[in-house]
Scaffold this motif. Structure first.
Motif, PDB file in Angstrom:
ATOM      1  N   SER A   1     101.907 -13.418  79.244  1.00 13.30           N
ATOM      2  CA  SER A   1     101.059 -14.566  79.735  1.00 13.30           C
ATOM      3  C   SER A   1      99.752 -14.504  78.892  1.00 13.30           C
ATOM      4  CB  SER A   1     100.366 -14.038  81.189  1.00 13.30           C
ATOM      5  OG  SER A   1      99.364 -14.879  81.427  1.00 13.30           O
ATOM      6  N   TRP A   2      99.612 -15.417  78.016  1.00 14.07           N
ATOM      7  CA  TRP A   2      98.485 -15.688  77.293  1.00 14.07           C
ATOM      8  C   TRP A   2      97.234 -15.911  77.875  1.00 14.07           C
ATOM      9  CZ3 TRP A   2      95.491 -20.271  76.535  1.00 14.07           C
ATOM     10  CH2 TRP A   2      96.383 -21.304  77.255  1.00 14.07           C
ATOM     11  N   VAL A   3      97.100 -16.665  79.106  1.00 18.09           N
ATOM     12  CA  VAL A   3      96.122 -16.779  79.735  1.00 18.09           C
ATOM     13  C   VAL A   3      95.349 -15.720  80.452  1.00 18.09           C
ATOM     14  CG1 VAL A   3      95.172 -18.053  81.825  1.00 18.09           C
ATOM     15  CG2 VAL A   3      96.864 -19.255  80.145  1.00 18.09           C
ATOM     16  N   SER A   4      96.305 -14.966  81.129  1.00 15.68           N
ATOM     17  CA  SER A   4      95.719 -13.555  81.617  1.00 15.68           C
ATOM     18  C   SER A   4      95.813 -12.281  80.916  1.00 15.68           C
ATOM     19  CB  SER A   4      96.427 -13.373  82.916  1.00 15.68           C
ATOM     20  OG  SER A   4      97.729 -13.310  83.019  1.00 15.68           O
TER      21      SER A   4
ATOM     22  N   PRO B   1      94.482  -6.530  79.202  1.00 17.60           N
ATOM     23  CA  PRO B   1      93.541  -6.397  78.441  1.00 17.60           C
ATOM     24  C   PRO B   1      92.968  -5.069  78.181  1.00 17.60           C
ATOM     25  CG  PRO B   1      93.419  -8.213  80.308  1.00 17.60           C
ATOM     26  CD  PRO B   1      94.839  -7.227  80.224  1.00 17.60           C
ATOM     27  N   SER B   2      93.453  -4.008  79.161  1.00 17.35           N
ATOM     28  CA  SER B   2      92.788  -2.618  78.946  1.00 17.35           C
ATOM     29  C   SER B   2      93.376  -2.143  77.706  1.00 17.35           C
ATOM     30  CB  SER B   2      93.093  -1.893  80.211  1.00 17.35           C
ATOM     31  OG  SER B   2      94.605  -1.962  80.077  1.00 17.35           O
ATOM     32  N   ASP B   3      94.626  -2.648  77.245  1.00 11.30           N
ATOM     33  CA  ASP B   3      95.295  -2.129  75.861  1.00 11.30           C
ATOM     34  C   ASP B   3      94.941  -2.947  74.715  1.00 11.30           C
ATOM     35  OD1 ASP B   3      97.196  -0.335  77.194  1.00 11.30           O
ATOM     36  OD2 ASP B   3      97.703  -2.164  78.230  1.00 11.30           O
ATOM     37  N   GLY B   4      93.876  -3.859  74.719  1.00  6.06           N
ATOM     38  CA  GLY B   4      93.511  -4.576  73.896  1.00  6.06           C
ATOM     39  C   GLY B   4      93.946  -5.876  73.650  1.00  6.06           C
ATOM     40  N   LEU B   5      94.969  -6.460  74.516  1.00  2.84           N
ATOM     41  CA  LEU B   5      95.491  -7.579  74.210  1.00  2.84           C
ATOM     42  C   LEU B   5      94.674  -8.833  74.512  1.00  2.84           C
ATOM     43  CD1 LEU B   5      99.224  -7.238  76.092  1.00  2.84           C
ATOM     44  CD2 LEU B   5      98.473  -6.923  73.416  1.00  2.84           C
ATOM     45  N   VAL B   6      94.650  -9.746  73.913  1.00  7.20           N
ATOM     46  CA  VAL B   6      93.734 -10.972  73.781  1.00  7.20           C
ATOM     47  C   VAL B   6      94.743 -12.196  73.747  1.00  7.20           C
ATOM     48  CG1 VAL B   6      91.788 -12.352  73.022  1.00  7.20           C
ATOM     49  CG2 VAL B   6      91.700  -9.878  73.115  1.00  7.20           C
ATOM     50  N   LYS B   7      94.888 -12.780  74.634  1.00  5.53           N
ATOM     51  CA  LYS B   7      95.744 -14.199  74.519  1.00  5.53           C
ATOM     52  C   LYS B   7      96.944 -13.942  73.997  1.00  5.53           C
ATOM     53  CE  LYS B   7      91.774 -17.137  75.341  1.00  5.53           C
ATOM     54  NZ  LYS B   7      92.160 -17.548  76.644  1.00  5.53           N
ATOM     55  N   PRO B   8      98.033 -13.274  74.262  1.00 11.61           N
ATOM     56  CA  PRO B   8      99.391 -12.928  73.754  1.00 11.61           C
ATOM     57  C   PRO B   8     100.159 -14.200  73.682  1.00 11.61           C
ATOM     58  CG  PRO B   8      99.344 -11.848  75.613  1.00 11.61           C
ATOM     59  CD  PRO B   8      98.029 -12.164  75.552  1.00 11.61           C
ATOM     60  N   HIS B   9     100.266 -15.021  72.625  1.00 12.45           N
ATOM     61  CA  HIS B   9     101.067 -16.185  72.837  1.00 12.45           C
ATOM     62  C   HIS B   9     102.324 -16.328  72.104  1.00 12.45           C
ATOM     63  CE1 HIS B   9     101.842 -20.486  71.991  1.00 12.45           C
ATOM     64  NE2 HIS B   9     101.361 -20.855  73.250  1.00 12.45           N
TER      65      HIS B   9
END
Length: 243
Positions: free
Chosen positions: A204-207, A226-234
Motif C-alpha cells: 500500500s503506497w498510500v498508508s 512507516p516505522s521501518d522507514g517505508l514512504v509510499k512503496p509503489h
C-alpha cells in the motif's frame, strides 16, 4: 514502443513463461481492451496478434492495471472502474463493476469469473481490483478505493479465492484493516508472490505498508511499515519471479 491503436494507456506488457505471448493492459477510464502480442525474443519487437475485449462495446469492464499468467495460454486480469464517468456516454455505455476475468490468449476471449459485491463480507470484488496474483492454488486480489474520489485512501483489502476450478472461483476470505491488516491500511495496490508460492507480498503506497501473507494459512506473518522507514512503496517485486 508505440503501436498505433494498441499501446494507448498500456501499463506494461506481461509475458507467459516461454515468452511466446505478451499481454498489455488498458490502464485508463473506459479502456476495456487487453492487447495481445507476439514478441521477437532477439530484438524485443512486438507484433500485435489481436485484442481481447472485457465485455462488449455496449457493456464492458474497464481499467486493467495488470495481468497474471496461469499457464502458457490462460491469464487473469481484474478491473477497477466503478461507474459511468465524464467520458462514458450515458446513453450508450454501461460499466460492469470491478470484476475478475479469465483470458484465453489463443482464442482471444475473456470470461468474467468473479463479479462485484457491495459488502466487505461478500463473495466478490468489494473495492476496485488493482492487482491480481496466483499462488498455492489460490487467487489473491488487491482491492483499493482510489477511484472513490471523495473518500480517497479510506481502506484496502486483500481478497482470496480458491481457483481449483478456473471458471468458478470459490471465495475463501477477505483480509481487512484492523483484524488482519494493519489498522489504517489503505489502497491495496500491488501483489507479488514468492517463486515457491509460499508467500504473497502486498503493498500500500498510500498508508506505507508492505505485508507478507503465508499462503498456507492466509494469515499475515510479517509487516513492514512507516516505522521501518517505508514512504509510499509503489509496487513491489519478489526476486526470482517474472513480475
Amino acid at each position: 514502443i508505440v503501436i498505433e491503436n494498441y499501446t494507448e494507456q498500456t501499463h506494461g506488457v506481461n509475458f507467459n513463461n516461454s515468452g511466446s505471448i505478451g499481454l498489455g493492459t488498458g490502464y485508463y477510464f473506459d479502456n476495456y481492451i487487453i492487447d495481445v502480442y507476439k514478441p521477437n525474443k532477439t530484438t524485443g519487437e512486438l507484433t500485435p496478434l489481436g485484442q481481447i475485449k472485457l465485455g462488449s462495446e455496449e457493456r464492458y469492464a474497464a481499467i486493467t492495471h495488470f495481468t497474471y499468467w496461469l499457464d502458457e495460454r490462460y491469464a487473469v486480469t481484474a478491473t477497477m472502474q466503478l461507474d459511468k464517468t465524464s467520458i462514458t456516454p450515458s446513453t450508450t455505455k454501461e460499466i460492469i463493476p470491478p470484476s475478475v476475468w479469465l483470458l484465453d490468449a489463443i482464442e482471444l476471449t475473456a470470461t468474467k469469473i468473479i463479479s462485484s459485491t457491495d459488502s466487505d463480507t461478500g463473495h466478490g470484488i468489494y473495492r476496485s481490483a488493482s492487482d491480481i496474483a496466483f499462488a498455492n492454488g489460490k487467487l489473491y486480489i488487491a482491492e483499493e478505493d482510489s477511484l472513490h474520489a471523495d473518500e480517497f485512501g479510506r481502506d484496502g483489502f486483500v481478497s482470496i479465492f480458491d481457483l481449483s476450478d478456473r471458471y468458478n472461483p470459490k471465495f475463501i476470505k477477505r483480509l481487512k484493516p484492523g483484524p488482519d491488516l494493519p489498522k489504517g491500511f489503505a489502497v491495496s495496490h500491488a501483489l507479488s508472490p514468492s517463486p515457491d508460492e509460499r508467500y504473497m507480498l502486498a503493498a500500500s503506497w498510500v498508508s506505507g505498508y508492505v505485508i507478507k501473507i503465508d499462503t498456507a494459512t492466509d494469515k499475515v506473518v510479517k509487516i513492514w511499515g512507516p516505522s521501518d522507514g517505508l514512504v509510499k512503496p509503489h509496487g513491489l517485486f519478489a526476486a526470482g519471479n517474472r513480475r
